[in-house]
Design a protein around this motif. Sequence first.
Motif, PDB file in Angstrom:
ATOM      1  N   THR A 252       0.947  -1.116  -0.111  1.00 59.44           N
ATOM      2  CA  THR A 252      -0.140  -0.063   0.169  1.00 59.44           C
ATOM      3  C   THR A 252       0.910   1.251  -0.003  1.00 59.44           C
ATOM      4  O   THR A 252       0.383   2.343  -0.324  1.00 59.44           O
ATOM      5  CB  THR A 252      -1.094   0.170   1.123  1.00 59.44           C
ATOM      6  OG1 THR A 252      -0.328   0.228   2.406  1.00 59.44           O
ATOM      7  CG2 THR A 252      -1.806  -1.328   1.055  1.00 59.44           C
ATOM      8  N   LYS A 253       2.089   1.163   0.279  1.00 59.04           N
ATOM      9  CA  LYS A 253       2.992   2.074   0.318  1.00 59.04           C
ATOM     10  C   LYS A 253       3.680   2.314  -0.979  1.00 59.04           C
ATOM     11  O   LYS A 253       4.517   3.548  -1.331  1.00 59.04           O
ATOM     12  CB  LYS A 253       4.013   2.107   1.333  1.00 59.04           C
ATOM     13  CG  LYS A 253       3.306   2.015   2.609  1.00 59.04           C
ATOM     14  CD  LYS A 253       2.873   3.066   3.244  1.00 59.04           C
ATOM     15  CE  LYS A 253       2.325   2.752   4.512  1.00 59.04           C
ATOM     16  NZ  LYS A 253       1.337   3.888   5.195  1.00 59.04           N
TER      17      LYS A 253
ATOM     18  N   VAL B 100       0.958   1.387 -11.391  1.00 54.84           N
ATOM     19  CA  VAL B 100      -0.173   0.466 -11.165  1.00 54.84           C
ATOM     20  C   VAL B 100       0.250  -0.289  -9.955  1.00 54.84           C
ATOM     21  O   VAL B 100       1.534  -0.847  -9.685  1.00 54.84           O
ATOM     22  CB  VAL B 100      -0.428  -0.466 -12.299  1.00 54.84           C
ATOM     23  CG1 VAL B 100      -1.515  -1.340 -12.040  1.00 54.84           C
ATOM     24  CG2 VAL B 100      -0.591   0.465 -13.650  1.00 54.84           C
ATOM     25  N   ILE B 101      -0.865  -0.416  -8.899  1.00 53.50           N
ATOM     26  CA  ILE B 101      -0.557  -1.620  -7.941  1.00 53.50           C
ATOM     27  C   ILE B 101      -1.725  -2.734  -8.283  1.00 53.50           C
ATOM     28  O   ILE B 101      -2.876  -2.466  -8.465  1.00 53.50           O
ATOM     29  CB  ILE B 101      -0.908  -1.050  -6.427  1.00 53.50           C
ATOM     30  CG1 ILE B 101       0.231   0.060  -6.177  1.00 53.50           C
ATOM     31  CG2 ILE B 101      -1.180  -1.916  -5.531  1.00 53.50           C
ATOM     32  CD1 ILE B 101       0.146   0.630  -4.895  1.00 53.50           C
TER      33      ILE B 101
ATOM     34  N   ILE C  78      -5.117  -3.327   0.916  1.00 55.13           N
ATOM     35  CA  ILE C  78      -5.210  -2.573  -0.056  1.00 55.13           C
ATOM     36  C   ILE C  78      -6.672  -1.639  -0.294  1.00 55.13           C
ATOM     37  O   ILE C  78      -6.565  -0.464  -0.163  1.00 55.13           O
ATOM     38  CB  ILE C  78      -5.100  -3.306  -1.614  1.00 55.13           C
ATOM     39  CG1 ILE C  78      -3.651  -3.780  -1.556  1.00 55.13           C
ATOM     40  CG2 ILE C  78      -5.455  -2.357  -2.795  1.00 55.13           C
ATOM     41  CD1 ILE C  78      -3.325  -4.518  -2.901  1.00 55.13           C
ATOM     42  N   LEU C  79      -7.674  -2.357  -0.072  1.00 53.50           N
ATOM     43  CA  LEU C  79      -9.110  -1.974  -0.077  1.00 53.50           C
ATOM     44  C   LEU C  79      -9.170  -0.898   1.113  1.00 53.50           C
ATOM     45  O   LEU C  79      -9.715   0.339   1.040  1.00 53.50           O
ATOM     46  CB  LEU C  79     -10.160  -2.735  -0.099  1.00 53.50           C
ATOM     47  CG  LEU C  79     -10.345  -3.592  -1.531  1.00 53.50           C
ATOM     48  CD1 LEU C  79     -11.265  -4.537  -1.269  1.00 53.50           C
ATOM     49  CD2 LEU C  79     -10.327  -2.886  -2.608  1.00 53.50           C
ATOM     50  N   ASP C  80      -8.499  -1.127   2.207  1.00 57.38           N
ATOM     51  CA  ASP C  80      -8.781  -0.405   3.293  1.00 57.38           C
ATOM     52  C   ASP C  80      -8.048   1.045   3.374  1.00 57.38           C
ATOM     53  O   ASP C  80      -8.230   2.031   3.622  1.00 57.38           O
ATOM     54  CB  ASP C  80      -8.419  -1.114   4.553  1.00 57.38           C
ATOM     55  CG  ASP C  80      -9.350  -2.120   5.102  1.00 57.38           C
ATOM     56  OD1 ASP C  80     -10.372  -2.144   4.383  1.00 57.38           O
ATOM     57  OD2 ASP C  80      -8.887  -2.810   6.108  1.00 57.38           O
ATOM     58  N   ALA C  81      -6.721   0.706   2.739  1.00 58.43           N
ATOM     59  CA  ALA C  81      -5.951   1.772   2.332  1.00 58.43           C
ATOM     60  C   ALA C  81      -6.310   2.851   1.447  1.00 58.43           C
ATOM     61  O   ALA C  81      -6.269   4.130   1.448  1.00 58.43           O
ATOM     62  CB  ALA C  81      -4.615   1.497   2.262  1.00 58.43           C
TER      63      ALA C  81
ATOM     64  N   LEU D 244      -4.230   5.641  -2.483  1.00 60.83           N
ATOM     65  CA  LEU D 244      -2.939   5.097  -2.693  1.00 60.83           C
ATOM     66  C   LEU D 244      -2.142   6.207  -3.731  1.00 60.83           C
ATOM     67  O   LEU D 244      -2.572   6.804  -4.436  1.00 60.83           O
ATOM     68  CB  LEU D 244      -2.985   3.693  -3.411  1.00 60.83           C
ATOM     69  CG  LEU D 244      -3.488   2.671  -2.535  1.00 60.83           C
ATOM     70  CD1 LEU D 244      -3.426   1.444  -3.265  1.00 60.83           C
ATOM     71  CD2 LEU D 244      -3.313   2.700  -1.165  1.00 60.83           C
ATOM     72  N   LYS D 245      -0.698   6.119  -3.712  1.00 61.46           N
ATOM     73  CA  LYS D 245       0.131   6.798  -4.520  1.00 61.46           C
ATOM     74  C   LYS D 245       0.665   6.352  -5.800  1.00 61.46           C
ATOM     75  O   LYS D 245       1.527   6.369  -6.107  1.00 61.46           O
ATOM     76  CB  LYS D 245       1.280   7.246  -3.388  1.00 61.46           C
ATOM     77  CG  LYS D 245       0.976   8.114  -2.375  1.00 61.46           C
ATOM     78  CD  LYS D 245       2.274   8.508  -1.643  1.00 61.46           C
ATOM     79  CE  LYS D 245       2.108   9.319  -0.285  1.00 61.46           C
ATOM     80  NZ  LYS D 245       1.285  10.550  -0.599  1.00 61.46           N
TER      81      LYS D 245
END
Length: 672
Positions: free
Chosen positions: A109-110, A115-116, A134-137, A165-166
């Motif tokens: 998540t960092k 693309v993640i 991932i969904l929480d962040a 997310l970045k």
Amino acid sequence: VGTGNLGFPKHLVATLMLEKFLEFSSQRQSKHIKKIIVILYPGDEQTIQVFTDEFQKKFPSTTGPSATAPAPADSSRSTGKFSKVVSSSGKHETKLGNVTIQVVTGDITKETTDVIVNSSNDSFTLKSGVSKAILDAAGVAVLEECQYLGKNINFCMIMTVPGNLKCKKILHLVVQSDKGKIHSSVKEALQMCVKHSYTSVSFPALGTGNVQAKQVAESMLDAVIDVFSQNTSSSLTLIRIVIFQQPMLKDFHSSMQEREATDPKDRGGFWSKTLKPCADNKLENETVIETVKVEPAVFHICGASQAKVDAAKKKINDLISDEQFSIEIADNDILNFSSADCQRIVDIQVKLGVSIKNQITNGQVSVIIEGLSKDVVRANQEIANMLKKVRGEQELKRKLELAATVADWQYQQHGLQYQSFDQMTNYELEHALERAAPTLKVTIHGSDYTVQMPKGPATDRNGTILQIRRIDRLKGDDVPEFWDTMPAGKTCHAVPILDVSSEYAEVINLFKGTCNRTVTKIERIQNPALWKSLQIKKHEMEQRNNHQNNEKRLFHGTSEDTVPIINERGFNRSYAGKNATCYGKGSYFAVKADYSAQDTYSKPNAKGEKFMYLCRVLTGDYTLGQKDMIAPPSKGSGVHMYDSVVNDMTNPSMFIVFHDIQAYPEYLITFK
């Protein structure tokens, strides 16, 4: 020859060409032709197969890969594709052509890649493991889009907004607990990234909850090889596999090592060296430009005595020495030469009869041209033109990356999701917005559209309408909270600072600490794209150096005519040498303001006003600089380099950086 539009039968072409090669080589001993290479387009699998079959018939004794041998089902089919794996704490890295593959431990998540990838279920709402993280962040907007698309679209892969997310996009995959299906999922995800011109992607270790980590590693790495072994010139240049559980790292590391390339002499026969898919690989640091051996001219000297023969020999040698000449071109852009450029240098050597070789000494890259003076001068001019072209390409690449940092322009076809434009179109749209252009012509899926700026729509000649939107990537926490609002359509904004503010007092105190000049104005330079680039570089430097003491506030004097350029584009090391290059060809920054206040650096205008920046400079780990250095030297024998250089290690008064985004012009000070 002739297997394309002319439609000649492929098997007949292969047979005739190889027969003629054999006929030529058996009838004469050529003094010049030593090798014949057949180049086949990598996407034409049928032609490759036909030539391989025919070659095996003509040369059954060769040890190259057999076209008739069945491909093994296990991972050994991919052995020998990766470069040597370089390892450091918590990270293993290798390359496949232009693509860098990294396996690291960390929190996905960092990640800051374009693309993640998220491993999800059929409804794209899995709330466990990595998917939950991932969904929480990412936040509620991403979850809602997943729920909507999961109900309305029957796909095994969807792409959503990044939320918090970045990254630019989150790619959600339906991953099943099967080695083969993991391979397919990763392959499809990579092809999606290539299709949309993304440059980087981060994967979690997919399916490790039910499949052994070693098998997952093999499936994911083989998918990378399948996609990029013959597609090395795509936009995607960085693939990161982020491992949350440290013990899994060794399984991925061993799988990477199993796929390392062996020495070419151990890899098979003549055919594997002769039949080459054509690729446009960039010149790497360890790659050398092929130096062509010049055939010598031979003199047979006959004379009445040995003394006369020796005198004639000396005279000839003197004539040759008088005409012999050497030029060295030092330029870091040599590292950006393509394979076509390298071939061009080989052709120059053959045509002009000169010798050209490249070398890297203390971080300085150069080519050395040797030969007769007139030929060396001509070769020097041709290489200078090549470097000029490469610099232009690199400048365009920089502009494209900067535009992508500022905004993401997207289009929407009826009933489908918004899709991002390619990098070039994204840049053209952003540039049109800056110029306040009313319309812009773009190409989407091969059709020409006219975009009504700045909010669309886009219309083609048949009346098809596409919706257009611009996603501002600089909103949120990427810039300081105290900055003023950026004017619409502006990428840079100079804000005068009130002399009663604490911000003004902070800057004036730093300036007055060593420079007792009269300050008439202080402006805050707000350039979100440059600021964000600095923060990304700072974060990367902190991770690599394993400490946070990487940033200093330093001074840089300049002339009035360069102020708008620095405000808009930052510092450009290409202008090194305008004032001095005693410690390297980079951008110079002084510890004390009185140094930058000298007329040599901050030249007064007609009104007697002088200009100086207070900058944030990422100095990181530094070492002593040297004259004409164009990059910091390496730290020992490893791949990592120092971040900057100084004039004095004991008590440095100036720092020199060689990367444009390592310095940000935070405040412009106008003084007398």
